[in-house]
Write a protein that holds these residues in place. Structure first.
Motif, mmCIF file in Angstrom:
data_model
loop_
_atom_site.group_PDB
_atom_site.id
_atom_site.type_symbol
_atom_site.label_atom_id
_atom_site.label_comp_id
_atom_site.label_asym_id
_atom_site.label_seq_id
_atom_site.Cartn_x
_atom_site.Cartn_y
_atom_site.Cartn_z
ATOM 1 N N GLN A 45 -0.063 1.891 10.306
ATOM 2 C CA GLN A 45 -0.484 2.857 9.297
ATOM 3 C C GLN A 45 0.707 3.525 8.613
ATOM 4 O O GLN A 45 0.553 4.116 7.536
ATOM 5 C CB GLN A 45 -1.378 3.918 9.944
ATOM 6 N N ALA A 46 1.888 3.445 9.222
ATOM 7 C CA ALA A 46 3.083 4.022 8.602
ATOM 8 C C ALA A 46 3.399 3.364 7.271
ATOM 9 O O ALA A 46 4.114 3.935 6.445
ATOM 10 C CB ALA A 46 4.281 3.895 9.540
ATOM 11 N N CYS A 47 2.857 2.162 7.030
ATOM 12 C CA CYS A 47 3.046 1.501 5.734
ATOM 13 C C CYS A 47 2.462 2.336 4.594
ATOM 14 O O CYS A 47 2.938 2.263 3.458
ATOM 15 C CB CYS A 47 2.366 0.128 5.731
ATOM 16 N N LEU A 48 1.430 3.100 4.900
ATOM 17 C CA LEU A 48 0.688 3.830 3.860
ATOM 18 C C LEU A 48 1.223 5.256 3.736
ATOM 19 O O LEU A 48 0.496 6.242 3.906
ATOM 20 C CB LEU A 48 -0.807 3.832 4.183
ATOM 21 N N HIS A 49 2.496 5.359 3.413
ATOM 22 C CA HIS A 49 3.146 6.661 3.296
ATOM 23 C C HIS A 49 2.990 7.215 1.877
ATOM 24 O O HIS A 49 3.116 6.494 0.892
ATOM 25 C CB HIS A 49 4.630 6.536 3.635
ATOM 26 N N GLY A 50 2.705 8.506 1.779
ATOM 27 C CA GLY A 50 2.749 9.214 0.508
ATOM 28 C C GLY A 50 1.814 8.672 -0.553
ATOM 29 O O GLY A 50 0.666 8.297 -0.290
ATOM 30 N N LEU A 51 2.320 8.633 -1.781
ATOM 31 C CA LEU A 51 1.529 8.197 -2.928
ATOM 32 C C LEU A 51 1.016 6.784 -2.750
ATOM 33 O O LEU A 51 -0.128 6.468 -3.121
ATOM 34 C CB LEU A 51 2.377 8.305 -4.198
ATOM 35 N N ILE A 52 1.831 5.915 -2.175
ATOM 36 C CA ILE A 52 1.426 4.516 -1.991
ATOM 37 C C ILE A 52 0.219 4.436 -1.067
ATOM 38 O O ILE A 52 -0.732 3.690 -1.311
ATOM 39 C CB ILE A 52 2.610 3.697 -1.451
ATOM 40 N N GLY A 53 0.224 5.225 -0.012
ATOM 41 C CA GLY A 53 -0.918 5.254 0.891
ATOM 42 C C GLY A 53 -2.155 5.838 0.247
ATOM 43 O O GLY A 53 -3.280 5.362 0.481
ATOM 44 N N ASP A 54 -1.987 6.865 -0.583
ATOM 45 C CA ASP A 54 -3.137 7.479 -1.255
ATOM 46 C C ASP A 54 -3.808 6.493 -2.202
ATOM 47 O O ASP A 54 -5.043 6.439 -2.300
ATOM 48 C CB ASP A 54 -2.686 8.723 -2.021
ATOM 49 N N VAL A 55 -3.023 5.713 -2.918
ATOM 50 C CA VAL A 55 -3.585 4.694 -3.806
ATOM 51 C C VAL A 55 -4.320 3.628 -2.989
ATOM 52 O O VAL A 55 -5.425 3.192 -3.356
ATOM 53 C CB VAL A 55 -2.477 4.057 -4.665
ATOM 54 N N ALA A 56 -3.726 3.206 -1.888
ATOM 55 C CA ALA A 56 -4.347 2.179 -1.046
ATOM 56 C C ALA A 56 -5.680 2.652 -0.483
ATOM 57 O O ALA A 56 -6.675 1.904 -0.473
ATOM 58 C CB ALA A 56 -3.398 1.796 0.085
ATOM 59 N N ALA A 363 7.976 -0.301 8.804
ATOM 60 C CA ALA A 363 6.624 -0.793 9.074
ATOM 61 C C ALA A 363 6.300 -1.997 8.194
ATOM 62 O O ALA A 363 5.658 -2.956 8.643
ATOM 63 C CB ALA A 363 5.613 0.330 8.849
ATOM 64 N N TRP A 364 6.767 -1.975 6.939
ATOM 65 C CA TRP A 364 6.533 -3.113 6.047
ATOM 66 C C TRP A 364 7.344 -4.333 6.461
ATOM 67 O O TRP A 364 6.845 -5.466 6.413
ATOM 68 C CB TRP A 364 6.858 -2.730 4.604
ATOM 69 N N THR A 365 8.603 -4.142 6.860
ATOM 70 C CA THR A 365 9.398 -5.300 7.279
ATOM 71 C C THR A 365 8.849 -5.905 8.564
ATOM 72 O O THR A 365 8.914 -7.126 8.758
ATOM 73 C CB THR A 365 10.875 -4.908 7.464
ATOM 74 N N ARG A 366 8.293 -5.075 9.439
ATOM 75 C CA ARG A 366 7.665 -5.620 10.644
ATOM 76 C C ARG A 366 6.382 -6.371 10.309
ATOM 77 O O ARG A 366 6.094 -7.426 10.894
ATOM 78 C CB ARG A 366 7.380 -4.481 11.631
ATOM 79 N N TYR A 367 5.611 -5.852 9.381
ATOM 80 C CA TYR A 367 4.412 -6.540 8.898
ATOM 81 C C TYR A 367 4.795 -7.877 8.273
ATOM 82 O O TYR A 367 4.147 -8.912 8.503
ATOM 83 C CB TYR A 367 3.719 -5.633 7.886
ATOM 84 N N TRP A 368 5.867 -7.874 7.519
ATOM 85 C CA TRP A 368 6.415 -9.094 6.913
ATOM 86 C C TRP A 368 6.767 -10.104 7.999
ATOM 87 O O TRP A 368 6.392 -11.283 7.926
ATOM 88 C CB TRP A 368 7.629 -8.690 6.081
ATOM 89 N N ALA A 369 7.499 -9.658 9.021
ATOM 90 C CA ALA A 369 7.934 -10.559 10.090
ATOM 91 C C ALA A 369 6.750 -11.145 10.846
ATOM 92 O O ALA A 369 6.700 -12.357 11.119
ATOM 93 C CB ALA A 369 8.863 -9.814 11.047
#
Length: 540
Positions: A45-56, A363-369
């Protein structure tokens, strides 16, 4: 709605009630077969930080769209909208918020089109607030280097006709059929793949066309949102695309719908407009409303964020234990993490990257991996890689204790003869070819006239001997002495043609690190120590 749900439940197929499992009915061969099944990647869930998380969250609240797929598309859109005004140094290279993302999922279940729908609505609402604030959007597909350059060209002349240049180089490309790009790159003479690599680097697109007009595009700021199915990706992507740096310039993620809704609802327009207003504020803060002003806002990093990134860089951001293909696809995790962290900071209206921004980017780079491993490496391959990795660690521990060993000693003493020759060979190959190499092999020739082959001795590589007892994973130690240039004075040209440069160097002691510098290159990041000395150099 309650009536609809009642009717749906009535027609739902009944599940068979299984109260016990008949193990006796299983074939012995089935029981003995290793189980290599694994879950699909589960992003933090750390991927959804701030404005980016609110849009998601707004886009997935009443739809089947995956919130992380929405977030990834919005990340690419914001990267395009911010432009080249905000930057951060990595070594001597200025990096901007340029991020490409590749959404992988099965046809229909991936909801790849739905993941970008809200972003299109945000773009429309943003243009209603300011018609010049949004980046150019292209969704017609890519075919050639020249076609890409044409969308952000520097102008050209043909006879008496003068075509004015496009000054705003911001471009968001939506490639819903990424397989077309991969197919184009297989055609003889097609250089689209290299053009997209240049765009990620920020290098000018200069097609080598013989005729006129010659269409060039300097200072491109192209960001690509792409989508493809896993089967297409496996079938079309050639080995050279995995190794030439094209694929690892994409943040590859696996995402499919997380629930089923018979009647999904659109995000309310007032929510879209409220989010667009926040987007407008971020773009203006980052200088995206002034696209011709490049490199106007430097993004720095807090002390705690530097320390966190340095630790990650020496560990998982350079992990090479997952096999050649996976390692190649994740080669650019470190610079992508830096770009993501910069974007998260800007979306928070900050010019300094802090720990929470590093955590979101991580969190995104781990999701990528995890996605790359899930797509390109099956469960059996991952299990085999883990066995090889464990054997390599045992060899490192054995050499750290005994100093050096022959191939026979590694087999009979280190492993007590319980490991196969092929497994030991794989482990030795990984240690020899890791970057930097963890071990080295020396050949001792037989005495003159003696029969037999030369003896090979394995020992820890000189530059990683001290790292054998460290906590860093195999293949992750840097091949440099940790030091830092922490202060550099201006270089001045004296009247007597003497060039004097003063700089303060910080040398590393054995004390625990408290700060880390990140003003270094992709492949060498440094940490800060304690003692200081000043060096004066004169060049006549």
């Amino acid at each position: 709605m309650a009536e609809v749900e009642r009717m749906a439940a009535k027609y739902q197929p009944q599940m068979r009630n299984v109260s016990a499992f008949d193990y006796e009915a299983l074939d012995d061969e089935v029981i003995d077969t290793p189980d290599h099944h694994r879950n699909a990647p589960k992003p933090d869930q750390a991927c959804l930080h701030g404005l980016i998380g609110d849009v998601a969250r707004a886009g997935s609240r009443d739809t089947e769209a995956n919130p992380f797929a929405i977030a990834a598309n919005f990340i690419v859109y914001m990267s395009a909208a911010i432009g080249r005004g905000a930057y951060t140094y990595i070594g001597n290279t200025r990096h901007h918020c340029r991020i490409n993302a590749l959404h992988v999922g099965r046809t229909g279940r991936g909801r790849k089109g739905d993941a970008a729908s809200l972003i299109h609505r945000l773009d429309i609402a943003l243009r209603a607030l300011d018609e010049y604030i949004a980046p150019q959007v292209h969704s017609g597909g890519l075919s050639t280097r020249e076609g890409l350059a044409l969308m952000i060209h520097d102008g050209w002349s043909k006879g008496k006709n003068e075509v004015e240049p496009i000054h705003d180089k911001r471009l968001w490309v939506i490639e819903s059929e990424f397989v077309n790009v991969l197919m184009q790159s297989k055609r003889d003479g097609n250089t689209l793949s290299s053009a997209l690599r240049d765009c990620w680097d920020g290098v000018s697109i200069r097609p080598a066309t013989k005729g006129q007009p010659r269409i060039w595009a300097s200072h491109p700021h192209v960001n690509l949102s792409a989508a493809i199915t896993g089967n297409e990706l496996h079938a079309v992507m050639a080995a050279r695309e995995l190794t030439n740096g094209f694929a690892n310039r994409f943040l590859i993620f696996w995402a499919e719908r997380t629930r089923m809704l018979p009647f999904p609802r659109a995000t309310p327009q007032h929510d879209v407009e409220a989010l667009a207003q926040r987007v407008l504020e971020v773009i203006r803060f980052a200088g995206g409303d002034r696209p011709v002003e490049r490199d106007a806002l430097q993004i720095t990093m807090s002390t705690d964020a530097q320390a966190m990134f340095a630790s990650l860089y020496l560990d998982e951001l350079n992990d090479q234990s997952s096999g050649e293909i996976v390692t190649a696809l994740l080669e650019r995790r470190a610079p992508v993490l830096r770009r993501l962290a910069m974007l998260f900071a800007l979306c928070d209206l900050k010019t300094e990257v802090d720990v929470q921004h590093i955590e979101a980017a991580l969190a995104w780079t781990r999701y990528w991996a995890e996605s790359v491993k899930f797509i390109f490496s099956d469960g059996a391959a991952e299990a085999a890689s883990a066995v090889t990795d464990d054997a390599a660690r045992q060899i490192l521990d054995f050499l750290a204790k005994d100093g050096k060993a022959t191939r026979w000693e590694i087999s009979k003493i280190c492993f007590n003869g319980h490991k196969s020759k092929s497994l030991i060979d794989k482990a030795l190959d990984e240690l020899l070819t890791s970057s930097p190499a963890q071990i080295e092999v020396q050949t001792i020739p037989r005495p003159k006239g003696s029969p037999g082959t030369a003896t090979k001795i394995y020992l820890l590589a000189a530059k990683c001997a001290k790292s054998a007892k460290s906590e860093h994973s195999r293949g992750l130690q840097p091949d440099f002495d940790v030091c830092e240039v922490c202060e550099v004075c201006e270089v001045s040209q004296e009247s007597d043609s003497t060039l004097r440069t003063l700089r303060t160097l910080r040398e590393v002691s054995n004390q625990p690190q408290t700060r880390a510098s990140v003003d270094t290159s992709h492949t060498s990041h440094t940490s800060q120590g304690v003692s200081e000395k000043t060096i004066e150099r004169e060049v006549l």
